[in-house]
Design a protein around this motif. Structure first.
Motif, PDB file in Angstrom:
ATOM      1  N   ALA A 132      23.479  20.269  13.200  1.00  0.00           N
ATOM      2  CA  ALA A 132      23.188  20.172  11.767  1.00  0.00           C
ATOM      3  C   ALA A 132      21.690  20.229  11.511  1.00  0.00           C
ATOM      4  O   ALA A 132      21.235  20.854  10.542  1.00  0.00           O
ATOM      5  CB  ALA A 132      23.775  18.866  11.218  1.00  0.00           C
ATOM      6  N   GLU A 133      20.914  19.577  12.388  1.00  0.00           N
ATOM      7  CA  GLU A 133      19.463  19.609  12.232  1.00  0.00           C
ATOM      8  C   GLU A 133      18.911  21.017  12.426  1.00  0.00           C
ATOM      9  O   GLU A 133      18.049  21.476  11.659  1.00  0.00           O
ATOM     10  CB  GLU A 133      18.836  18.648  13.246  1.00  0.00           C
ATOM     11  N   LEU A 134      19.429  21.712  13.442  1.00  0.00           N
ATOM     12  CA  LEU A 134      18.985  23.085  13.686  1.00  0.00           C
ATOM     13  C   LEU A 134      19.401  24.011  12.538  1.00  0.00           C
ATOM     14  O   LEU A 134      18.645  24.915  12.147  1.00  0.00           O
ATOM     15  CB  LEU A 134      19.575  23.593  15.003  1.00  0.00           C
ATOM     16  N   GLU A 135      20.591  23.809  12.009  1.00  0.00           N
ATOM     17  CA  GLU A 135      21.066  24.637  10.899  1.00  0.00           C
ATOM     18  C   GLU A 135      20.182  24.456   9.672  1.00  0.00           C
ATOM     19  O   GLU A 135      19.872  25.424   8.956  1.00  0.00           O
ATOM     20  CB  GLU A 135      22.517  24.267  10.568  1.00  0.00           C
ATOM     21  N   LEU A 136      19.753  23.228   9.434  1.00  0.00           N
ATOM     22  CA  LEU A 136      18.883  22.970   8.280  1.00  0.00           C
ATOM     23  C   LEU A 136      17.513  23.639   8.470  1.00  0.00           C
ATOM     24  O   LEU A 136      16.947  24.194   7.515  1.00  0.00           O
ATOM     25  CB  LEU A 136      18.714  21.459   8.090  1.00  0.00           C
ATOM     26  N   LYS A 137      17.001  23.590   9.703  1.00  0.00           N
ATOM     27  CA  LYS A 137      15.721  24.275   9.980  1.00  0.00           C
ATOM     28  C   LYS A 137      15.867  25.778   9.773  1.00  0.00           C
ATOM     29  O   LYS A 137      14.960  26.432   9.232  1.00  0.00           O
ATOM     30  CB  LYS A 137      15.270  23.975  11.406  1.00  0.00           C
ATOM     31  N   LYS A 138      17.002  26.323  10.190  1.00  0.00           N
ATOM     32  CA  LYS A 138      17.242  27.756  10.028  1.00  0.00           C
ATOM     33  C   LYS A 138      17.275  28.131   8.545  1.00  0.00           C
ATOM     34  O   LYS A 138      16.696  29.151   8.138  1.00  0.00           O
ATOM     35  CB  LYS A 138      18.561  28.121  10.700  1.00  0.00           C
ATOM     36  N   GLN A 192      29.654  -0.635  21.747  1.00  0.00           N
ATOM     37  CA  GLN A 192      28.839   0.161  22.658  1.00  0.00           C
ATOM     38  C   GLN A 192      27.689   0.854  21.915  1.00  0.00           C
ATOM     39  O   GLN A 192      27.860   1.387  20.830  1.00  0.00           O
ATOM     40  CB  GLN A 192      29.709   1.203  23.371  1.00  0.00           C
ATOM     41  N   GLN A 193      26.540   0.825  22.544  1.00  0.00           N
ATOM     42  CA  GLN A 193      25.352   1.515  22.049  1.00  0.00           C
ATOM     43  C   GLN A 193      24.655   2.153  23.249  1.00  0.00           C
ATOM     44  O   GLN A 193      24.202   1.461  24.157  1.00  0.00           O
ATOM     45  CB  GLN A 193      24.408   0.537  21.341  1.00  0.00           C
ATOM     46  N   ILE A 194      24.616   3.494  23.243  1.00  0.00           N
ATOM     47  CA  ILE A 194      24.043   4.249  24.364  1.00  0.00           C
ATOM     48  C   ILE A 194      22.829   5.013  23.855  1.00  0.00           C
ATOM     49  O   ILE A 194      22.881   5.623  22.779  1.00  0.00           O
ATOM     50  CB  ILE A 194      25.084   5.210  24.960  1.00  0.00           C
ATOM     51  N   LEU A 195      21.773   4.972  24.624  1.00  0.00           N
ATOM     52  CA  LEU A 195      20.535   5.636  24.238  1.00  0.00           C
ATOM     53  C   LEU A 195      20.764   7.140  24.093  1.00  0.00           C
ATOM     54  O   LEU A 195      21.429   7.765  24.924  1.00  0.00           O
ATOM     55  CB  LEU A 195      19.454   5.358  25.289  1.00  0.00           C
ATOM     56  N   ASP A 196      20.210   7.705  23.004  1.00  0.00           N
ATOM     57  CA  ASP A 196      20.293   9.138  22.711  1.00  0.00           C
ATOM     58  C   ASP A 196      21.723   9.604  22.437  1.00  0.00           C
ATOM     59  O   ASP A 196      22.030  10.795  22.544  1.00  0.00           O
ATOM     60  CB  ASP A 196      19.707   9.980  23.853  1.00  0.00           C
ATOM     61  N   LYS A 197      22.603   8.669  22.111  1.00  0.00           N
ATOM     62  CA  LYS A 197      23.974   9.015  21.757  1.00  0.00           C
ATOM     63  C   LYS A 197      24.287   8.488  20.358  1.00  0.00           C
ATOM     64  O   LYS A 197      23.890   7.384  19.993  1.00  0.00           O
ATOM     65  CB  LYS A 197      24.977   8.433  22.750  1.00  0.00           C
ATOM     66  N   LYS A 198      25.012   9.317  19.592  1.00  0.00           N
ATOM     67  CA  LYS A 198      25.429   8.914  18.252  1.00  0.00           C
ATOM     68  C   LYS A 198      26.951   8.965  18.169  1.00  0.00           C
ATOM     69  O   LYS A 198      27.562   9.936  18.611  1.00  0.00           O
ATOM     70  CB  LYS A 198      24.807   9.829  17.199  1.00  0.00           C
ATOM     71  N   PHE A 199      27.521   7.884  17.609  1.00  0.00           N
ATOM     72  CA  PHE A 199      28.975   7.771  17.537  1.00  0.00           C
ATOM     73  C   PHE A 199      29.426   7.562  16.089  1.00  0.00           C
ATOM     74  O   PHE A 199      28.768   6.860  15.310  1.00  0.00           O
ATOM     75  CB  PHE A 199      29.481   6.599  18.382  1.00  0.00           C
ATOM     76  N   VAL A 200      30.549   8.182  15.757  1.00  0.00           N
ATOM     77  CA  VAL A 200      31.257   7.864  14.514  1.00  0.00           C
ATOM     78  C   VAL A 200      32.437   6.982  14.919  1.00  0.00           C
ATOM     79  O   VAL A 200      33.388   7.444  15.554  1.00  0.00           O
ATOM     80  CB  VAL A 200      31.745   9.137  13.793  1.00  0.00           C
ATOM     81  N   GLU A 207      33.844   8.531  18.289  1.00  0.00           N
ATOM     82  CA  GLU A 207      33.653   9.969  18.482  1.00  0.00           C
ATOM     83  C   GLU A 207      32.172  10.273  18.693  1.00  0.00           C
ATOM     84  O   GLU A 207      31.328   9.898  17.883  1.00  0.00           O
ATOM     85  CB  GLU A 207      34.176  10.733  17.264  1.00  0.00           C
ATOM     86  N   ASP A 208      31.896  10.956  19.789  1.00  0.00           N
ATOM     87  CA  ASP A 208      30.514  11.327  20.105  1.00  0.00           C
ATOM     88  C   ASP A 208      30.111  12.524  19.247  1.00  0.00           C
ATOM     89  O   ASP A 208      30.632  13.633  19.409  1.00  0.00           O
ATOM     90  CB  ASP A 208      30.410  11.672  21.591  1.00  0.00           C
ATOM     91  N   VAL A 209      29.174  12.298  18.316  1.00  0.00           N
ATOM     92  CA  VAL A 209      28.740  13.366  17.400  1.00  0.00           C
ATOM     93  C   VAL A 209      27.269  13.701  17.633  1.00  0.00           C
ATOM     94  O   VAL A 209      26.600  14.206  16.732  1.00  0.00           O
ATOM     95  CB  VAL A 209      28.978  12.943  15.930  1.00  0.00           C
ATOM     96  N   THR A 210      26.787  13.433  18.827  1.00  0.00           N
ATOM     97  CA  THR A 210      25.382  13.715  19.125  1.00  0.00           C
ATOM     98  C   THR A 210      25.069  15.195  18.948  1.00  0.00           C
ATOM     99  O   THR A 210      24.087  15.569  18.301  1.00  0.00           O
ATOM    100  CB  THR A 210      25.051  13.280  20.558  1.00  0.00           C
ATOM    101  N   ASN A 211      25.934  16.037  19.514  1.00  0.00           N
ATOM    102  CA  ASN A 211      25.712  17.479  19.410  1.00  0.00           C
ATOM    103  C   ASN A 211      25.864  17.950  17.959  1.00  0.00           C
ATOM    104  O   ASN A 211      25.138  18.851  17.509  1.00  0.00           O
ATOM    105  CB  ASN A 211      26.687  18.228  20.310  1.00  0.00           C
ATOM    106  N   ASN A 212      26.809  17.361  17.237  1.00  0.00           N
ATOM    107  CA  ASN A 212      26.997  17.747  15.835  1.00  0.00           C
ATOM    108  C   ASN A 212      25.743  17.462  15.024  1.00  0.00           C
ATOM    109  O   ASN A 212      25.345  18.261  14.157  1.00  0.00           O
ATOM    110  CB  ASN A 212      28.178  16.988  15.226  1.00  0.00           C
ATOM    111  N   ALA A 213      25.119  16.306  15.294  1.00  0.00           N
ATOM    112  CA  ALA A 213      23.891  15.961  14.570  1.00  0.00           C
ATOM    113  C   ALA A 213      22.766  16.929  14.903  1.00  0.00           C
ATOM    114  O   ALA A 213      21.997  17.341  14.026  1.00  0.00           O
ATOM    115  CB  ALA A 213      23.492  14.521  14.903  1.00  0.00           C
TER     116      ALA A 213
END
Length: 309
Positions: A166-172, A54-62, A157-163
């Motif tokens: 992590a991106e926001l944390e790095l910007k902070k 499965q590959q869903i647009l705007d979704k990242k899976f582990v 595992e849907d890790v879209t929010n985790n990614a």
């Protein structure tokens, strides 16, 4: 007239029946072909699990998978899996191929030769990494070597929010670094800078691990053979040589005589350690004997004197 009409009607019924049979056969054939095509399509779809591909647009899976199955030949299946990984751009992180010996026995075939008959089971525990977009193709390739499939577990595992977090944390962390850089140079600034750099490094490592887990799926594979295998190993008949050299009379008799001679030597050497004791005993014996002789001689003289009187 009636007879000709009857024959015409009868011939018409026969032709109609033949046409209907041919049409029915044609329809049945088309139906069977359609069913076969549908079954074939279903089998092809079943070979690749949707969870794996499965590959869903705007979704990242582990994605992870666990496969436990029985194969005809563990070594051959291992080589097949490794080649499939190589072709798909994956790699092996662990491979533990072992053989468990169940029973073994030696049979002598001649005076010098023997055969070791060994019954064993082979199994392999593997952990591999495969590009996530090719996980389905890899599992299909592994499925080609199965003799019996015990279990196959696929997790996505849907890790879209985790990614995103992590991106926001790095910007902070980067903004905090900019604020700290504008502070006056003092001990507090140095400490804050060091803490912020440590957070930045930790976050960078977490982002790299997350990106790697998204890019490559981890697959744990356990393969074994369903039946006991037998290995015939040519060996030397050790029993023949044991019997051949078990007893050598002349050599062992000679060795016994020498061992006895060496024992006597060691015994006398051991006694020499006590020479002072022996000397003391001899001195005591001498004085005792001398005193006894003196006493006896004195008694004889006294007796002779008494007789003369």
């Amino acid at each position: 007239m009636n007879t000709k009409f009857q024959k015409l009607v009868f011939a018409t019924f026969i032709l109609a029946g033949l046409f209907s049979c041919q049409k029915s056969e044609s329809v049945d054939s088309q139906y069977e072909s359609a069913v076969a095509t549908a079954d074939s399509t279903t089998i092809q779809k079943d070979e690749v699990s949707y969870a794996a591909s499965q590959q869903i647009l705007d979704k990242k899976f582990v994605k992870t998978a666990e496969v436990s199955m029985e194969v005809k030949d563990v070594y051959e299946a291992t080589v097949h899996i490794e080649n499939a990984l190589k072709n798909l751009g994956g790699f092996v992180t662990k491979s533990e191929l072992q053989s468990q010996v169940i029973e073994e026995e030696t049979y002598n075939t001649s005076d010098q030769n023997a055969v070791l008959l060994r019954k064993f089971n082979s199994y392999n525990k593997m952990q591999v990494r495969v590009p996530s977009e090719k996980l389905g193709a890899f599992l299909t390739s592994v499925n080609d070597r199965k003799f019996f499939l015990n279990t196959r577990i696929i997790s996505a595992e849907d890790v879209t929010n985790n990614a995103k977090i992590a991106e926001l944390e790095l910007k902070k962390i980067n903004k905090t670094g900019e604020v700290i850089s504008q502070m006056k140079n003092n001990e507090k600034k140095a400490n804050l800078t060091e803490e912020n750099e440590e957070k930045n490094n930790t976050q960078q490592i977490e982002n790299l691990n997350l990106a790697d887990n998204i890019k490559y799926s981890t697959v744990d594979i356990y393969i074994k053979e369903p039946k006991v295998r037998i290995a015939e190993i040519a060996i030397t008949n050790t029993q023949f040589y044991d019997n051949k050299y078990q007893v050598n009379f002349f050599y062992e008799a000679k060795s016994s005589l020498l061992n006895g001679f060496y024992f006597v030597q060691k015994f006398f050497v051991f006694l020499l350690n006590f020479w002072p004791l022996f000397v003391g005993i001899l001195i005591v014996i001498y004085f005792v004997k001398y005193n006894l002789t003196t006493i006896i001689f004195s008694k004889k003289i006294s007796k002779s004197e008494n007789v003369e009187k």
